[in-house]
Motif scaffolding. Structure first.
Motif, PDB file in Angstrom:
ATOM      1  N   TRP A 152       1.893   2.438  -3.376  1.00  6.51           N
ATOM      2  CA  TRP A 152       0.923   3.112  -4.229  1.00  6.51           C
ATOM      3  C   TRP A 152       1.183   4.609  -4.299  1.00  6.51           C
ATOM      4  CZ3 TRP A 152      -3.966   0.305  -1.915  1.00  6.51           C
ATOM      5  CH2 TRP A 152      -3.933  -1.036  -2.301  1.00  6.51           C
ATOM      6  N   VAL A 178       1.158   5.637  -8.055  1.00  3.57           N
ATOM      7  CA  VAL A 178      -0.115   6.199  -8.499  1.00  3.57           C
ATOM      8  C   VAL A 178      -0.100   7.726  -8.537  1.00  3.57           C
ATOM      9  CG1 VAL A 178      -2.595   6.324  -7.989  1.00  3.57           C
ATOM     10  CG2 VAL A 178      -1.368   4.178  -7.673  1.00  3.57           C
ATOM     11  N   GLY A 213      -1.909  -1.150  -7.465  1.00  8.50           N
ATOM     12  CA  GLY A 213      -2.258   0.260  -7.331  1.00  8.50           C
ATOM     13  C   GLY A 213      -2.766   0.871  -8.617  1.00  8.50           C
ATOM     14  N   THR A 214      -2.070   0.636  -9.728  1.00  6.45           N
ATOM     15  CA  THR A 214      -2.516   1.210 -11.000  1.00  6.45           C
ATOM     16  C   THR A 214      -3.785   0.540 -11.509  1.00  6.45           C
ATOM     17  OG1 THR A 214      -0.961  -0.254 -12.161  1.00  6.45           O
ATOM     18  CG2 THR A 214      -0.233   1.994 -11.698  1.00  6.45           C
ATOM     19  N   GLY A 239      -6.589   1.444   0.525  1.00  6.65           N
ATOM     20  CA  GLY A 239      -5.345   1.368   1.282  1.00  6.65           C
ATOM     21  C   GLY A 239      -5.521   1.599   2.766  1.00  6.65           C
ATOM     22  N   PRO A 282      -7.449   3.582  -4.919  1.00  6.70           N
ATOM     23  CA  PRO A 282      -6.253   3.120  -4.174  1.00  6.70           C
ATOM     24  C   PRO A 282      -6.189   3.688  -2.761  1.00  6.70           C
ATOM     25  CG  PRO A 282      -5.661   3.778  -6.400  1.00  6.70           C
ATOM     26  CD  PRO A 282      -7.079   4.195  -6.198  1.00  6.70           C
ATOM     27  N   TRP A 283      -6.588   4.956  -2.570  1.00  4.55           N
ATOM     28  CA  TRP A 283      -6.515   5.558  -1.240  1.00  4.55           C
ATOM     29  C   TRP A 283      -7.595   4.998  -0.326  1.00  4.55           C
ATOM     30  CZ3 TRP A 283      -2.380   6.665  -3.246  1.00  4.55           C
ATOM     31  CH2 TRP A 283      -2.214   7.438  -4.398  1.00  4.55           C
ATOM     32  N   LEU A 315      -6.231  -0.529  -9.543  1.00  3.54           N
ATOM     33  CA  LEU A 315      -7.298   0.129  -8.780  1.00  3.54           C
ATOM     34  C   LEU A 315      -7.551   1.534  -9.314  1.00  3.54           C
ATOM     35  CD1 LEU A 315      -6.342  -0.952  -5.130  1.00  3.54           C
ATOM     36  CD2 LEU A 315      -8.233  -1.813  -6.517  1.00  3.54           C
ATOM     37  N   TYR A 316      -6.478   2.227  -9.661  1.00  7.79           N
ATOM     38  CA  TYR A 316      -6.642   3.587 -10.194  1.00  7.79           C
ATOM     39  C   TYR A 316      -7.389   3.570 -11.527  1.00  7.79           C
ATOM     40  CZ  TYR A 316      -5.477   8.223 -11.968  1.00  7.79           C
ATOM     41  OH  TYR A 316      -5.556   9.491 -12.476  1.00  7.79           O
ATOM     42  N   SER A 361       0.829  -1.212   0.000  1.00  7.23           N
ATOM     43  CA  SER A 361       0.000   0.000   0.000  1.00  7.23           C
ATOM     44  C   SER A 361       0.858   1.254   0.000  1.00  7.23           C
ATOM     45  CB  SER A 361      -0.936  -0.009   1.213  1.00  7.23           C
ATOM     46  OG  SER A 361      -0.191  -0.180   2.415  1.00  7.23           O
TER      47      SER A 361
END
Length: 433
Positions: free
Chosen positions: A237, A241, A364-365, A379, A375-376, A367-368, A234
């Protein structure tokens, strides 16, 4: 000036050249990482969801190659490995300037990761060959400082070059390592067999999937590394990200992204020793909880707004979290390791970091690509759980180490530090000793 020059001339040349190569590698990484996502999405025509997979190809090349060629420097020598690995990584970065598409980029990154897998361990081995064991901590610390200095200048230089073109950044990153390889070719002598390197050096520097074997036989180490990977995924990220997040929101230009990451590296270099002094009197759970809260606060700031001030504050908080946790993990792994297997245990920790570098950007990417703030949001619970689990695991490792030390002291008839006056010193103890 004469005194300073004479002092530097008295130091072993291979060790100084190793510091130079660490600087070159740090510069290349610092220039590549912040700008790669922006280049991939805007100039290379790579879908956002595939950018993390490309990062994974680079780390995957290291994981695949390390068990096969990780110890090659003990067979063919340090000098040829350092020359070919630095030139190979440099040429791989330069090749990114010319490639287009997911498949070609993945192949280049995979081959670059193969070359990189032996670069850092061989530099450390060459330094250890020509320096006394008592001086190794100082030299290895200077190696980290050299790498951090490169990671400050790399994004700063990349920010200037991004004004011309994002792909030009790869030429600078690769050119720096090619320059390092040329310097090694011209100035580095072979250090293997210099009298200080031993077979143990090979064991301590080797890493790869084979180094994970101790984790399968030691459940405590496996649990510790699991929490490390979950926590670091996390945190990664932020690095993977934010370039996309800030650019898509119109907050930062590519040059601004590079400046932001240069600031983060400078913050770590400037505050790490101060944070270490503060952390000496705190428990492991306290420190990991503090790191978790810092990371969660960073995610909340990023979730609320992609503006400039939240970005700076989030990067600062994430850097503080890494300063709190960074020294704890190798200390805990070392505490769990039996004396005869310490190198294998430490190598397992290194491989866990490689797994983080592979999985973090990929997840991370991805999820983005589904939602910019996902991601946030995702996380926050992950960091909360991982930070508490990591604190407990590190605390247990310290307890195991303390119990083993006390038991060893008792078995040897040595006084415990906390109660020297009460410890028996009679004939029975002397006879047992």
């Amino acid at each position: 000036m004469t005194t300073i020059s004479s002092s530097w001339r008295g130091l072993p040349r291979p060790a100084l050249l190793g510091l130079l190569l660490f600087f070159c590698a740090g510069f290349a990484d610092g220039a590549l990482v912040p700008f790669f996502p922006l280049w991939a999405s805007s100039e290379a025509g790579i879908p956002v969801g595939a950018i993390g997979l490309l990062f994974g190809c680079y780390a995957g090349g290291e994981l695949i190659a390390a068990p096969l060629i990780g110890g090659i420097a003990d067979r063919v020598g340090r000098r040829p490995v350092l020359i070919f690995s630095s030139l190979g990584v440099g040429c791989g970065f330069v090749a990114l300037f010319f490639v287009q598409g997911v498949a070609a980029t993945a192949i280049v990154l995979l081959l670059t990761g193969v070359c990189e897998s032996v670069l850092h361990p061989t530099i450390l081995t060459a330094i250890a060959d020509v320096t006394a064991p008592s001086a190794h901590p100082r030299w290895f610390s200077m190696a980290r400082v050299s790498s951090s200095a490169g990671q400050i200048l790399g994004p700063a230089c990349g920010a200037l070059l991004a004004l011309i073109s994002l792909s030009v950044v790869f030429l600078a990153a690769g050119g720096m390592l090619i320059l390092g390889g040329i310097v090694m070719l011209a100035a580095l002598g072979e250090t293997m067999g210099s009298g200080r390197g031993t077979a143990t050096d090979h064991d301590e520097d080797e890493d790869g999937l084979s180094a994970l074997l101790p984790a399968f036989s030691d459940g405590r180490l496996a649990k510790l590394l699991l929490w490390v990977v979950l926590f670091e995924i996390s945190g990664n990220w932020i690095e993977a990200v934010i370039p996309l997040y800030a650019h898509d929101a119109g907050t930062l230009s590519p040059s601004g992204v590079g400046a932001l990451f240069a600031y983060a590296a400078a913050l770590t270099v400037g505050l790490q020793m101060l944070v270490n002094r503060f952390a000496e009197t705190r428990s492991a759970l306290w420190l990991t909880a503090g790191a978790g809260l810092s990371t969660i606060a960073a995610f909340i700031l990023l979730m609320t707004s992609p503006a400039m001030l939240p970005l700076i504050a989030a990067v600062s908080l994430c850097s503080v979290a890494q300063m709190l946790v960074g020294p704890l993990v190798p200390t805990a792994v070392n505490a769990l390791a039996p004396e005869a297997r310490r190198a294998s245990y430490m190598a397992s920790s290194s491989v866990a970091v490689d797994l983080k570098d592979s999985l973090g950007p990929s997840i991370g990417t991805a999820l983005y690509a589904l939602a910019p703030r996902l991601p946030w949001v995702a996380g926050i619970p992950l960091v909360a759980i991982a930070s508490l689990g990591l604190g407990v695991a590190i605390g247990r490792a310290r307890h195991v180490s303390g119990a083993a030390t006390s038991k060893a002291g008792y078995s040897a008839g040595v006084a415990r530090p906390e109660e020297p006056a009460a410890w028996p010193t009679g004939p029975a103890v002397e006879e047992y000793s």
